[in-house]
Enzyme design. Sequence first.
Site, mmCIF file in Angstrom:
data_model
loop_
_atom_site.group_PDB
_atom_site.id
_atom_site.type_symbol
_atom_site.label_atom_id
_atom_site.label_comp_id
_atom_site.label_asym_id
_atom_site.label_seq_id
_atom_site.Cartn_x
_atom_site.Cartn_y
_atom_site.Cartn_z
ATOM 1 C CB SER A 104 83.357 26.235 3.978
ATOM 2 O OG SER A 104 82.925 24.780 4.006
ATOM 3 C CE1 TYR A 159 77.904 27.548 3.215
ATOM 4 C CE2 TYR A 159 79.340 25.683 2.996
ATOM 5 C CZ TYR A 159 78.896 26.971 3.710
ATOM 6 O OH TYR A 159 79.433 27.429 4.764
#
Length: 247
Positions: A153, A166
């Site tokens: 990501s 995350y």
Amino acid sequence: MFDYNAPSQLLKDKVILVTGAGDGIGKVAALTYAEHGATVILLGRTLKKLEAVYDAIETLGHPQAAIVPLNLDGAAEHDYLELANTIESEFGHLDGLLHNASVLGDRTAISTYNPATFEHVMRVNVTSQFLLNQALLPLLEKSDMASVIFTSSSVGRKAQANWGAYAVSKFATEAMMQLLSSELAIKTPNIRVNCINPGATKTKMRASAYPNEDPTALPNAVDIMPLYLYLMGEDSLAVNGQSIDAQ
């Protein structure tokens, strides 16, 4: 590679495991790999979703898939070893592994982040990948050319406020890819390891992270599949240790 036109039988006779295969990008990747000739092992938490993907693959006339219901949050080392034993007895080897399963956790400041949620995110997004790699590497070593793909990501490269566990987990994913690719390049050059950052894609996780975003403005998961095919097939044999944006 972003407009890669994969041969129809790019993955013929290949055995590929996809985590988080019941929904979102994992589901589309599993269907895409099956469409290109692979026998896909569908791993996920929800049996009903996995069965729907299995049925879709069968309806389309692709190679018969296999289903592995597994909750990555609660799975222990013996569960991964049992999975490896099952794959070995059924298929004898493994040609591909797509680490797709992830959870978002809370979008809050790290200073007030819930410790239980932090541990949950790290178990699913990091620890499960570590254990899965260790259990499956002997099977990947039996492949003529194996590919391991992690899911990264943008917040796993440069952290942004309120991305919490995350972001931490995706930094760890990038590190695990780099470690594994460099270590295997020395002793097991038939296994290549890379990361894909899908980018803004129309998924349930994206909607949870950006509830005010217009989903119709986002590409669908199928639009980013050329890179997933490229890195899983033989045309990417020289690519190792890379973190690549799908968009």
